[in-house]
Design a protein around this motif. Sequence first.
Motif, PDB file in Angstrom:
ATOM      1  N   THR A 102       3.073  17.762  20.186  1.00  0.00           N
ATOM      2  CA  THR A 102       4.539  17.685  20.290  1.00  0.00           C
ATOM      3  C   THR A 102       4.968  17.430  21.734  1.00  0.00           C
ATOM      4  O   THR A 102       5.285  16.306  22.104  1.00  0.00           O
ATOM      5  CB  THR A 102       5.178  18.964  19.734  1.00  0.00           C
ATOM      6  OG1 THR A 102       4.607  20.120  20.398  1.00  0.00           O
ATOM      7  CG2 THR A 102       4.933  19.102  18.238  1.00  0.00           C
ATOM      8  N   ASP A 103       4.938  18.438  22.555  1.00  0.00           N
ATOM      9  CA  ASP A 103       5.454  18.334  23.923  1.00  0.00           C
ATOM     10  C   ASP A 103       4.682  17.328  24.781  1.00  0.00           C
ATOM     11  O   ASP A 103       5.276  16.454  25.415  1.00  0.00           O
ATOM     12  CB  ASP A 103       5.416  19.709  24.610  1.00  0.00           C
ATOM     13  CG  ASP A 103       6.352  20.698  23.950  1.00  0.00           C
ATOM     14  OD1 ASP A 103       6.257  20.857  22.722  1.00  0.00           O
ATOM     15  OD2 ASP A 103       7.164  21.324  24.650  1.00  0.00           O
ATOM     16  N   ASN A 105       2.389  14.920  23.926  1.00  0.00           N
ATOM     17  CA  ASN A 105       2.441  13.563  23.397  1.00  0.00           C
ATOM     18  C   ASN A 105       3.791  12.911  23.675  1.00  0.00           C
ATOM     19  O   ASN A 105       3.871  11.755  24.082  1.00  0.00           O
ATOM     20  CB  ASN A 105       2.192  13.570  21.889  1.00  0.00           C
ATOM     21  CG  ASN A 105       0.777  13.188  21.529  1.00  0.00           C
ATOM     22  OD1 ASN A 105      -0.094  13.087  22.385  1.00  0.00           O
ATOM     23  ND2 ASN A 105       0.539  12.978  20.253  1.00  0.00           N
ATOM     24  N   GLY A 106       4.850  13.650  23.432  1.00  0.00           N
ATOM     25  CA  GLY A 106       6.185  13.119  23.667  1.00  0.00           C
ATOM     26  C   GLY A 106       6.429  12.792  25.122  1.00  0.00           C
ATOM     27  O   GLY A 106       7.165  11.853  25.449  1.00  0.00           O
ATOM     28  N   SER A 109       4.501   9.270  26.110  1.00  0.00           N
ATOM     29  CA  SER A 109       4.674   8.108  25.246  1.00  0.00           C
ATOM     30  C   SER A 109       5.350   6.929  25.962  1.00  0.00           C
ATOM     31  O   SER A 109       4.824   5.812  25.986  1.00  0.00           O
ATOM     32  CB  SER A 109       5.457   8.490  23.990  1.00  0.00           C
ATOM     33  OG  SER A 109       5.690   7.364  23.193  1.00  0.00           O
ATOM     34  N   TYR A 110       6.528   7.148  26.555  1.00  0.00           N
ATOM     35  CA  TYR A 110       7.276   6.047  27.165  1.00  0.00           C
ATOM     36  C   TYR A 110       6.509   5.462  28.354  1.00  0.00           C
ATOM     37  O   TYR A 110       6.388   4.236  28.494  1.00  0.00           O
ATOM     38  CB  TYR A 110       8.663   6.517  27.606  1.00  0.00           C
ATOM     39  CG  TYR A 110       9.582   5.380  28.006  1.00  0.00           C
ATOM     40  CD1 TYR A 110      10.532   4.896  27.110  1.00  0.00           C
ATOM     41  CD2 TYR A 110       9.510   4.788  29.271  1.00  0.00           C
ATOM     42  CE1 TYR A 110      11.373   3.840  27.465  1.00  0.00           C
ATOM     43  CE2 TYR A 110      10.339   3.741  29.625  1.00  0.00           C
ATOM     44  CZ  TYR A 110      11.280   3.273  28.724  1.00  0.00           C
ATOM     45  OH  TYR A 110      12.111   2.229  29.070  1.00  0.00           O
ATOM     46  N   ASN A 134       8.679  13.959  33.407  1.00  0.00           N
ATOM     47  CA  ASN A 134       8.449  14.854  32.278  1.00  0.00           C
ATOM     48  C   ASN A 134       6.956  15.001  31.993  1.00  0.00           C
ATOM     49  O   ASN A 134       6.465  16.093  31.687  1.00  0.00           O
ATOM     50  CB  ASN A 134       9.174  14.329  31.037  1.00  0.00           C
ATOM     51  CG  ASN A 134       9.195  15.340  29.913  1.00  0.00           C
ATOM     52  OD1 ASN A 134       9.235  16.555  30.131  1.00  0.00           O
ATOM     53  ND2 ASN A 134       9.165  14.854  28.693  1.00  0.00           N
ATOM     54  N   TRP A 135       6.232  13.899  32.108  1.00  0.00           N
ATOM     55  CA  TRP A 135       4.789  13.956  31.916  1.00  0.00           C
ATOM     56  C   TRP A 135       4.151  14.869  32.961  1.00  0.00           C
ATOM     57  O   TRP A 135       3.321  15.734  32.638  1.00  0.00           O
ATOM     58  CB  TRP A 135       4.223  12.548  32.006  1.00  0.00           C
ATOM     59  CG  TRP A 135       2.823  12.390  31.488  1.00  0.00           C
ATOM     60  CD1 TRP A 135       1.992  13.363  30.996  1.00  0.00           C
ATOM     61  CD2 TRP A 135       2.081  11.169  31.414  1.00  0.00           C
ATOM     62  NE1 TRP A 135       0.786  12.825  30.618  1.00  0.00           N
ATOM     63  CE2 TRP A 135       0.809  11.484  30.859  1.00  0.00           C
ATOM     64  CE3 TRP A 135       2.365   9.846  31.755  1.00  0.00           C
ATOM     65  CZ2 TRP A 135      -0.173  10.523  30.644  1.00  0.00           C
ATOM     66  CZ3 TRP A 135       1.391   8.885  31.533  1.00  0.00           C
ATOM     67  CH2 TRP A 135       0.138   9.214  30.990  1.00  0.00           C
ATOM     68  N   ASN A 138       4.770  18.542  32.214  1.00  0.00           N
ATOM     69  CA  ASN A 138       3.892  19.072  31.174  1.00  0.00           C
ATOM     70  C   ASN A 138       2.463  19.230  31.661  1.00  0.00           C
ATOM     71  O   ASN A 138       1.776  20.196  31.294  1.00  0.00           O
ATOM     72  CB  ASN A 138       3.946  18.175  29.939  1.00  0.00           C
ATOM     73  CG  ASN A 138       5.142  18.473  29.062  1.00  0.00           C
ATOM     74  OD1 ASN A 138       5.096  19.344  28.201  1.00  0.00           O
ATOM     75  ND2 ASN A 138       6.235  17.755  29.287  1.00  0.00           N
TER      76      ASN A 138
END
Length: 207
Positions: A102-103, A105-106, A109-110, A134-135, A138
């Motif tokens: 969830t967190d 992978n999301g 992604s972009y 964001n990556w 995380n």
Amino acid sequence: MLRVLGKASSINVRKVLWTCAELDLEFEREDWGSGFQSTHSEAFLALNPNAMVPVIEDGDFVLWESNSILRYLVNQYGGEQLYPTAPRLRARVDQWMDWQATDLNGAWSYAFMSLVRNSPAHQDPEALAAACRNWARNMTILEQQLQRTGAYVSGEAFSLADIPIGLSVNRWFQTPLERPALPAVQAYYERLNEREGYRLYGRNGTP
């Protein structure tokens, strides 16, 4: 024999292949997905209506969703060393597997679509910068966890959680972006490279 349907370059297919390696489980793999047999064919949709890889066929048993496949394989083929039966230990493994799905992978992604796939639909500079931040945020969460355990994601021993997260860590290091210093993640990446299954399937599907 276990059949794995999906191209070896798929990160979710590689989860399954790496798990098979950890279990010393023989399998046959068939190429399905972009560039190979179409997952939108009638035959494939009968196995997985989502038209996505991987799918496994274990005798007459068919299963899709990569993390569900991982859990099935270790439960079916004696993988307690990867997926403990004690409820609290198992819950910790599940927690990090679900976080990756969830967190984490999301988060990547972009940026992955923009910087690796060069997707025209993912070239907005502001969106890319936000995605990279964001990556990194995380990955800092993972850094803190690895500092606490000193070894692997859910504790001192390698577990099923390290398979999806290890693949995501490979993606982090293989994507051309500016990365903050994360020494525990770096050490973890090097530790994973000591495992034969990771060397075979963890690094973009190539030894």
